[in-house]
Design an enzyme around this catalytic site. Structure first.
Site, PDB file in Angstrom:
ATOM      1  N   ASP A  50       0.840  -1.197   0.000  1.00 22.22           N
ATOM      2  CA  ASP A  50       0.000   0.000   0.000  1.00 22.22           C
ATOM      3  C   ASP A  50       0.879   1.252   0.000  1.00 22.22           C
ATOM      4  OD1 ASP A  50      -2.188   1.691   0.227  1.00 22.22           O
ATOM      5  OD2 ASP A  50      -3.211   0.395   1.647  1.00 22.22           O
ATOM      6  N   ASP A  51       0.821   2.014  -1.082  1.00 15.04           N
ATOM      7  CA  ASP A  51       1.502   3.313  -1.169  1.00 15.04           C
ATOM      8  C   ASP A  51       3.027   3.214  -1.251  1.00 15.04           C
ATOM      9  OD1 ASP A  51      -1.061   4.230  -0.870  1.00 15.04           O
ATOM     10  OD2 ASP A  51      -0.774   5.127   1.100  1.00 15.04           O
ATOM     11  N   CYS A  88      -5.980   3.904  -4.321  1.00 10.80           N
ATOM     12  CA  CYS A  88      -5.938   2.487  -3.950  1.00 10.80           C
ATOM     13  C   CYS A  88      -7.090   1.642  -4.488  1.00 10.80           C
ATOM     14  CB  CYS A  88      -5.848   2.346  -2.435  1.00 10.80           C
ATOM     15  SG  CYS A  88      -7.147   3.223  -1.540  1.00 10.80           S
ATOM     16  N   ARG A  92      -6.925  -1.578  -7.092  1.00 11.10           N
ATOM     17  CA  ARG A  92      -7.226  -2.942  -6.658  1.00 11.10           C
ATOM     18  C   ARG A  92      -8.336  -3.551  -7.500  1.00 11.10           C
ATOM     19  NH1 ARG A  92      -5.147  -3.481  -1.127  1.00 11.10           N
ATOM     20  NH2 ARG A  92      -3.815  -1.651  -0.865  1.00 11.10           N
ATOM     21  N   LYS A 150      -6.339  -5.643   3.424  1.00 14.67           N
ATOM     22  CA  LYS A 150      -7.175  -4.528   2.953  1.00 14.67           C
ATOM     23  C   LYS A 150      -7.987  -4.908   1.721  1.00 14.67           C
ATOM     24  CE  LYS A 150      -6.701   0.140   1.080  1.00 14.67           C
ATOM     25  NZ  LYS A 150      -5.835   1.328   0.988  1.00 14.67           N
ATOM     26  N   HIS A 152     -11.499  -2.759   0.619  1.00 17.57           N
ATOM     27  CA  HIS A 152     -11.869  -1.414   0.162  1.00 17.57           C
ATOM     28  C   HIS A 152     -12.519  -1.407  -1.216  1.00 17.57           C
ATOM     29  CE1 HIS A 152     -10.761   3.126  -0.228  1.00 17.57           C
ATOM     30  NE2 HIS A 152     -11.857   2.972   0.483  1.00 17.57           N
ATOM     31  N   HIS A 240       0.834   2.402   4.233  1.00 19.49           N
ATOM     32  CA  HIS A 240      -0.243   3.384   4.331  1.00 19.49           C
ATOM     33  C   HIS A 240      -0.195   4.046   5.712  1.00 19.49           C
ATOM     34  CE1 HIS A 240      -4.349   4.997   4.354  1.00 19.49           C
ATOM     35  NE2 HIS A 240      -4.420   4.728   3.061  1.00 19.49           N
ATOM     36  N   ASP A 346      -0.244  -0.431  -4.982  1.00 22.65           N
ATOM     37  CA  ASP A 346      -1.490   0.078  -5.571  1.00 22.65           C
ATOM     38  C   ASP A 346      -1.345   1.487  -6.146  1.00 22.65           C
ATOM     39  OD1 ASP A 346      -1.233   1.327  -3.113  1.00 22.65           O
ATOM     40  OD2 ASP A 346      -3.236   0.848  -2.398  1.00 22.65           O
ATOM     41  N   ASN A 347      -0.387   2.262  -5.652  1.00 19.46           N
ATOM     42  CA  ASN A 347      -0.117   3.601  -6.177  1.00 19.46           C
ATOM     43  C   ASN A 347       1.181   4.104  -5.550  1.00 19.46           C
ATOM     44  OD1 ASN A 347      -2.956   4.075  -4.267  1.00 19.46           O
ATOM     45  ND2 ASN A 347      -1.004   4.815  -3.492  1.00 19.46           N
ATOM     46  N   LYS A 400       1.232   9.829  -4.821  1.00 20.19           N
ATOM     47  CA  LYS A 400      -0.159   9.351  -4.757  1.00 20.19           C
ATOM     48  C   LYS A 400      -1.136  10.519  -4.915  1.00 20.19           C
ATOM     49  CE  LYS A 400      -3.273   7.177  -1.338  1.00 20.19           C
ATOM     50  NZ  LYS A 400      -3.329   6.571   0.003  1.00 20.19           N
TER      51      LYS A 400
END
Length: 602
Positions: A50-51, A88, A92, A150, A152, A240, A346-347, A400
């Site tokens: 994540d991130d 994100c 995904r 995660k 989301h 994150h 994801d980014n 991001k």
């Protein structure tokens, strides 16, 4: 006497010989006519960081110790020009479906969805009917499917992973959460909504997100049906916000980041060039607007920001340690050699500084969070790296939330059976290419519509060396999330970034000469600018992109949606209620005061 018994036994054996011979013939016939047991298809482990910035991982030139991910890269194929989306949930959704985000129902994230877009097709904020995930496609072919971490991709009920193809899941149904306990990280969520299947779940007393996510996945794999292959999706919370990590992992990084973001940015860019992520003889990314020089910070500020970045690296290392546990487990069970690994982010890196917002400071104070240096990374700390570190870690412009290269270009590693070892691929690849690539590797023999309907394309022709690219030089490729948009065509990129990280203006770059997006060439090449603008308009029409309000600002939308979600009213209504209440209280006390004065004067 003994000799007689011997002759007797011999005669019995000879007498049974025809029976044995007939049995042998029958078994041979049955064996010849029975099909051989098919080998178990490869397992798949998909790991989503994540991130993470393009150059955060060790194998991509970062400072964090990530030996297990590095090993997967060395034993597999590493991509240098892989791009995702600015946020994100859309990323995904594309990763799991092979579709453009607007075709999935998750064009953006609910936290920043505008009133004018809500209700339109593609903006449901959950996977819309008819959208199939990899878990559903592979499940139909006999795979067991597991998910931890995660999610989301739609809140609660029928929107949870258990209803989108996953046999078992322990999912965080939010954009993020605390890493040490069941605790929200922003006012939008009252708590951290974890679900075991579709039932609200509590977390164990001893909890750290990366450890727990791997523990649950090992448990799922350990209790699977051994004759079936499995698909595992691990959505890590690292890195994150809130950025948190075990204290013993943080200390070694403090001296490294004491050099400051200017030096680290220069070193990462040089590493990126040495590793082939960036061309030689090009300018580094331009500095973020109003970015600070490290030397302008006070000594105390430098110590605090160095420590924040140290926690970020330690959180990556902690995740890698637990990925290593999963790899060791698969080794022990004899499963790893038949397992495909996908590792990506994801980014790009998170630029937010919650301490700059008075409302967030008040909320963090009420929640017991501390953003200071003491116990940074621990259970009550609220860690983040901020804008200047985020702009210095990706070897690309910005981060991001934006369609700049720092927001879109992230790592991608694919490793496992039939994947070339030690290969680097420079061909353009996209987040929605991962699903069709995996189906191609697995010899997907289900409904062919699953692949042909996907926006993405299998990267296997490039991985196998059969062709140099899967996208032509004259083929336009678009991406859009909340107005942060880009259109790629050959080496050219048309890009727009919305407030608060951009000004909403379109710019044109030639990434072959300027991967850092330092020089806008729109006025120099007006015809090329117009050509890509037309291509982007066609992309919007094809995928149903809804226009952005002219005054759009992501922070304003998040504030409005938070108020609506938590209090059930819009922000203007809430403000009216607050003002009305204050006026009412003032009138009440004014009347009391007048009555008291009259009584005293009587």
């Amino acid at each position: 006497m003994a000799q007689g018994h011997t002759y007797s036994r011999l005669s019995n054996v000879i007498g049974l010989a025809p029976v044995f011979f007939l049995a042998f013939i029958l078994l041979s016939i049955v064996g010849a006519s029975s099909p051989e047991a098919e080998p178990i298809k490869p397992n798949v482990v998909m790991i989503v960081i994540d991130d993470a910035a393009l150059t955060d991982l060790g194998v991509y030139g970062g400072e964090a110790k990530t030996p297990h991910i590095d090993q997967l890269a060395k034993n597999g194929t590493l991509f240098t020009k892989y791009r995702t989306s600015p946020l994100c949930a859309p990323s995904r959704a594309m990763l799991l479906t092979g579709l453009d985000n607007h075709l999935t129902g998750i064009a953006t994230i609910p936290e920043v969805l505008t009133k004018s877009q809500a209700g339109h097709k593609g903006y449901a904020m959950y996977l819309e009917p008819g959208v199939k995930t990899l878990a559903q496609i592979l499940g139909d072919e006999g795979y067991q499917t597991f998910m931890t971490g995660k999610w989301h991709l739609g809140h609660g009920g029928k929107n949870l992973p258990i209803h989108h193809g996953f046999d078992r899941s322990f999912a965080l149904d939010a954009s993020g959460a605390d890493n040490w306990s069941k605790r929200s990280y922003i006012p939008y969520y009252e708590t951290a909504p974890w679900y075991d299947g579709d039932a609200p779940a509590n977390l164990p007393e001893e909890f750290y997100s990366s450890a727990f996510i791997v523990d649950q996945m090992i448990n799922y794999i350990d209790t699977r049906t051994e004759t079936k292959p499995f698909f595992s999706f691990l959505g890590f919370q690292a890195v994150h916000i809130p950025v948190q990590a075990p204290a013993e992992l943080i200390a070694p990084y403090r001296d490294i980041y004491a050099e400051g973001w200017d030096d680290i940015a220069a070193k990462r860019f040089a590493n990126a060039q040495a590793l082939g992520l960036m061309p030689k003889n090009v300018a580094p990314p331009r500095k973020v607007e109003n970015g600070r020089n490290w030397s302008d910070l006070s000594v105390d500020e430098q110590e605090l920001y160095a420590a924040r970045m140290a926690v970020n690296a330690a959180m990556l290392e902690a995740m890698d340690i637990h990925i290593g546990r999963l790899m060791s487990y698969l080794d022990e069970k004899g499963l790893r050699n038949n397992t495909i690994f996908v590792v990506t982010s994801d980014n790009g890196p998170e630029p937010s500084n919650p301490a700059e917002d008075a409302r967030m400071r008040a909320w963090m104070w009420m929640e017991g969070y501390d953003t200071g240096l003491e116990d940074l990374g621990g259970p009550d700390s609220y860690g983040f790296i901020g804008r200047d570190w985020a702009a210095s870690t990706g070897a690309g412009h910005l981060y991001k939330f934006t369609a700049a290269e720092g927001g879109l270009r992230v790592p991608l590693i694919i490793s496992g059976p039939d994947i070339p070892v030690g290969k680097k691929i420079e061909a353009t690849s996209w987040v929605y290419d991962v699903a069709p690539t995996l189906l191609d590797i697995l010899g997907h023999d289900g409904d062919s519509k699953d692949i042909t309907a996907m926006t993405g394309r299998s990267l296997m022709p490039v991985i196998r060396g059969e062709q140099p690219a899967v996208y032509g030089q004259d083929e336009p490729i678009g991406i859009e999330v909340s107005g942060n948009s880009a259109l790629f065509k050959g080496t050219y990129k048309l890009v727009r970034n919305m407030s608060p990280h951009g000004d909403g203006q379109w710019r044109l770059y030639d990434l072959a000469k300027d991967p850092g997006e330092t020089l806008d060439i729109a006025s120099t090449y007006p015809l090329k600018f117009e050509e890509l603008a037309r291509d982007y308009a066609e992309y919007e029409a094809r995928f149903g992109v809804q226009p952005m309000p002219h005054d759009y600002d992501a922070f304003t939308e998040m504030s409005r949606n938070t108020t609506l979600k938590r209090f059930g009213v819009s922000q203007p209504v809430l403000y009216s209620l607050i003002v009305g209440g204050l006026v009412g209280f003032s009138l009440f006390f004014w009347l009391i005061a007048r009555l008291l004065r009259r009584k005293l004067s009587a």
